[in-house]
Design a protein around this motif. Sequence first.
Motif, short mmCIF file in Angstrom:
data_model
loop_
_atom_site.label_atom_id
_atom_site.label_comp_id
_atom_site.label_asym_id
_atom_site.label_seq_id
_atom_site.Cartn_x
_atom_site.Cartn_y
_atom_site.Cartn_z
N LEU A 1 0.83 -1.21 0.00
CA LEU A 1 0.00 0.00 0.00
C LEU A 1 0.87 1.26 0.00
O LEU A 1 0.58 2.22 -0.70
CB LEU A 1 -0.93 -0.01 1.22
N ALA A 2 1.96 1.22 0.77
CA ALA A 2 2.86 2.38 0.82
C ALA A 2 3.63 2.52 -0.51
O ALA A 2 3.76 3.62 -1.05
CB ALA A 2 3.83 2.24 1.98
N ARG A 3 4.11 1.38 -1.03
CA ARG A 3 4.84 1.44 -2.31
C ARG A 3 3.93 1.98 -3.40
O ARG A 3 4.32 2.82 -4.21
CB ARG A 3 5.36 0.04 -2.70
N GLU A 4 2.70 1.49 -3.39
CA GLU A 4 1.74 1.91 -4.42
C GLU A 4 1.41 3.39 -4.30
O GLU A 4 1.27 4.09 -5.30
CB GLU A 4 0.47 1.10 -4.27
N ALA A 5 1.27 3.86 -3.05
CA ALA A 5 0.94 5.28 -2.85
C ALA A 5 2.05 6.15 -3.45
O ALA A 5 1.76 7.16 -4.11
CB ALA A 5 0.76 5.56 -1.36
N VAL A 6 3.31 5.77 -3.27
CA VAL A 6 4.41 6.55 -3.83
C VAL A 6 4.41 6.43 -5.36
O VAL A 6 4.47 7.42 -6.08
CB VAL A 6 5.78 6.09 -3.25
N LYS A 7 4.28 5.21 -5.85
CA LYS A 7 4.28 4.98 -7.30
C LYS A 7 3.15 5.79 -7.97
O LYS A 7 3.38 6.54 -8.92
CB LYS A 7 4.08 3.49 -7.58
N ASN A 8 1.94 5.66 -7.43
CA ASN A 8 0.80 6.36 -8.04
C ASN A 8 0.90 7.87 -7.86
O ASN A 8 0.54 8.64 -8.75
CB ASN A 8 -0.52 5.85 -7.46
N GLY A 9 1.40 8.27 -6.68
CA GLY A 9 1.53 9.70 -6.39
C GLY A 9 2.38 10.41 -7.43
O GLY A 9 2.16 11.58 -7.74
N TYR A 10 3.37 9.72 -8.00
CA TYR A 10 4.24 10.35 -9.01
C TYR A 10 3.92 9.85 -10.42
O TYR A 10 4.70 10.05 -11.36
CB TYR A 10 5.71 10.08 -8.68
N GLY A 11 2.78 9.15 -10.56
CA GLY A 11 2.36 8.69 -11.90
C GLY A 11 3.35 7.72 -12.53
O GLY A 11 3.58 7.76 -13.74
N LEU A 12 3.95 6.86 -11.74
CA LEU A 12 4.96 5.93 -12.27
C LEU A 12 4.35 4.56 -12.53
O LEU A 12 3.31 4.20 -11.97
CB LEU A 12 6.09 5.76 -11.25
N SER A 13 5.06 3.75 -13.34
CA SER A 13 4.70 2.34 -13.48
C SER A 13 5.62 1.55 -12.56
O SER A 13 6.62 2.09 -12.05
CB SER A 13 4.93 1.91 -14.93
N TRP A 14 5.33 0.25 -12.38
CA TRP A 14 6.23 -0.57 -11.56
C TRP A 14 7.61 -0.68 -12.20
O TRP A 14 8.61 -0.78 -11.52
CB TRP A 14 5.64 -1.96 -11.30
N ASN A 15 7.63 -0.64 -13.53
CA ASN A 15 8.93 -0.68 -14.22
C ASN A 15 9.76 0.55 -13.90
O ASN A 15 10.96 0.47 -13.64
CB ASN A 15 8.73 -0.74 -15.74
N ASP A 16 9.09 1.73 -13.91
CA ASP A 16 9.79 2.97 -13.55
C ASP A 16 10.32 2.86 -12.12
O ASP A 16 11.45 3.24 -11.82
CB ASP A 16 8.84 4.19 -13.57
N PHE A 17 9.47 2.34 -11.25
CA PHE A 17 9.81 2.23 -9.82
C PHE A 17 11.08 1.39 -9.67
O PHE A 17 12.03 1.77 -8.98
CB PHE A 17 8.62 1.56 -9.11
N SER A 18 11.11 0.25 -10.37
CA SER A 18 12.25 -0.64 -10.28
C SER A 18 13.50 0.01 -10.88
O SER A 18 14.58 -0.04 -10.30
CB SER A 18 11.92 -1.94 -11.03
N ARG A 19 13.32 0.65 -12.04
CA ARG A 19 14.46 1.28 -12.73
C ARG A 19 15.09 2.35 -11.84
O ARG A 19 16.31 2.42 -11.69
CB ARG A 19 13.98 1.88 -14.06
N ILE A 20 14.25 3.15 -11.19
CA ILE A 20 14.77 4.22 -10.32
C ILE A 20 15.61 3.59 -9.19
O ILE A 20 16.69 4.07 -8.85
CB ILE A 20 13.61 5.08 -9.75
N LEU A 21 15.12 2.49 -8.64
CA LEU A 21 15.86 1.85 -7.54
C LEU A 21 17.20 1.31 -8.02
O LEU A 21 18.19 1.32 -7.30
CB LEU A 21 15.04 0.74 -6.91
N LEU A 22 17.23 0.85 -9.26
CA LEU A 22 18.48 0.30 -9.79
C LEU A 22 19.46 1.41 -10.18
O LEU A 22 20.67 1.23 -10.16
CB LEU A 22 18.20 -0.61 -10.99
N GLU A 23 18.91 2.58 -10.53
CA GLU A 23 19.78 3.69 -10.98
C GLU A 23 20.29 4.57 -9.84
O GLU A 23 21.32 5.22 -9.97
CB GLU A 23 18.99 4.58 -11.96
N THR A 24 19.54 4.64 -8.76
CA THR A 24 19.92 5.59 -7.69
C THR A 24 20.91 4.94 -6.72
O THR A 24 20.93 3.72 -6.56
CB THR A 24 18.66 6.07 -6.92
N ALA A 25 21.67 5.80 -6.04
CA ALA A 25 22.76 5.29 -5.19
C ALA A 25 22.23 4.81 -3.84
O ALA A 25 21.36 5.45 -3.25
CB ALA A 25 23.77 6.41 -4.97
#
Length: 529
Positions: A338-362
Amino acid sequence: MKQEYFLGLDLSTQGITALVISLSGGATHTFSISFDDAYPAYHTKGGVLIGETPTEVLADPRMWAQALDDILILLKDKRLTASIRALGVSAQQHGTVYLNRAFEERLKGLDSALPYDRQIQHVFSRDLSPVWMDSSTQEECHEITHAMGGHKEVVRLTGSIATERFAGPQIRKFWKRHPEKYEKTVHVSLVSSFLTSLLIGRLAPVDAGDGFGTNMADIRSGNWSANALAAAAPGLRNRLPRLLVKEGLVGRVSTYVVQRFGFRPDTVVVIGSGDNPCSLVGLGLMQVPGIHAISLGTSDTYFGYMKELEEIERLEGHIFGAADGRFMFLVCFKNGSLAREAVKNGYGLSWNDFSRILLETAPGNQGRMMLPYFLPEVTPLIMKPGIRRFGGLTAEEVRGNVRAVAEAQAMAMYLHSGWTGPRPQSILVTAGGSENRGILTVISQVFGVEVRSFEVKESAALGAAIRAAHAFLNAQGKSVEWSDLFESLVRPNVKEIIQPSTEAVEIYQAPNGLLSLYQACERFASFFS
Ligand code: XUL
């Protein structure tokens, strides 16, 4: 020889899943029904209803019965039911179903031309069942703790402190508010035993996987505890089903189930259990200490097998039974997907975007952190929800917030699982969120261990099917070990293995690293909650 199939049914918060396995082919079929999509008449959101106050979270057991009917009809239409030799139920834990005098009679007289839900409308002494997301019983938890001699005694006896979502406090609240309805309650069942009752046509026992998560059982003797029951409500002993500490068969499917869904009359049913104890089996962790599991579902849970009960002082986490008569530990985090989804939806992201950001950020998010309490939290106990940001993180920073929520959840798991014993050598991740490579990577960085995920994400349903197969084969005198079944049904199913880098782990685990900083922020929040 004709293939033999086994069926696991998992009734989760948001839907029902049926998973069929064959011993040689592993998982062969999976079907799911989402409550919100399939049953708009019940007006659920995420499978649940909010009660008179936001802390009351409920669901209609008639909807669960309808879902069971629909999924079994689906299996029948796919011509699967006639080859199933044994089946088992996994269900969301802690929910209670309140049944009146008519229940068992009704089950005996079911008409196979009609679905369950049309025929069991009047067997409930309480219309809506409180579910695990309910946190409305703080007062009852205090009363139970006081009556039983304090937190330490409650933990020692029942495996957990008096816990808002557990059956004991929930039943107490019902008895206090509706004594006349409690009087009419002949049985209080858990969700897993309720569904199993529908399958076998009479009241089913409760297993220790689910029954120890009630604050009502003595986890050492494996019986309902007279003291704990007296602290919860009067006359409770006679209202509870039997409690069984070891997995076993509880009977054959009822005539109704044979006639309506096309099962063989000799199809047997294993005792139902909670989704987490079933996942322990579905991940192949029964009798395997040293490897821990994380389930990223509606709630996040951190759990593992425990052979012996340790005498450790703790107030958080829980001990439940395992299917071999031993134990499992579990820590539950309500703000999971629910928390992950709230952040994902709050910024209009897809789960792929969410994963990509985690892999790209330090790793470490440049010291920026979030306490992600979108809902009241159970670990740590936070009654007033709210998002708190630290280290200069602002609500506008998309990447920073994505990283912050994933790091916060992994760090909370690390910090609140220390009591369970030595740190794990590796972690298995399951449920919906386990598809997300970014989340798995963050978990492996924070814990500093290898993380694996599986092709079959429905580990609770898989576990229920494996339990059915184990009980069936052993009842036939084949003395099959758990490890044999895991070898052929779970191991081939590994999808991904992630290794952390040493530098990343340092950022979290160094003496003044992020874990200690996060712990300080959490303490601050708990203090003001
Ligand atoms: C565990 C818990 C949840 C539910 C969700 O204690 O409350 O994991 O079992 O289905």
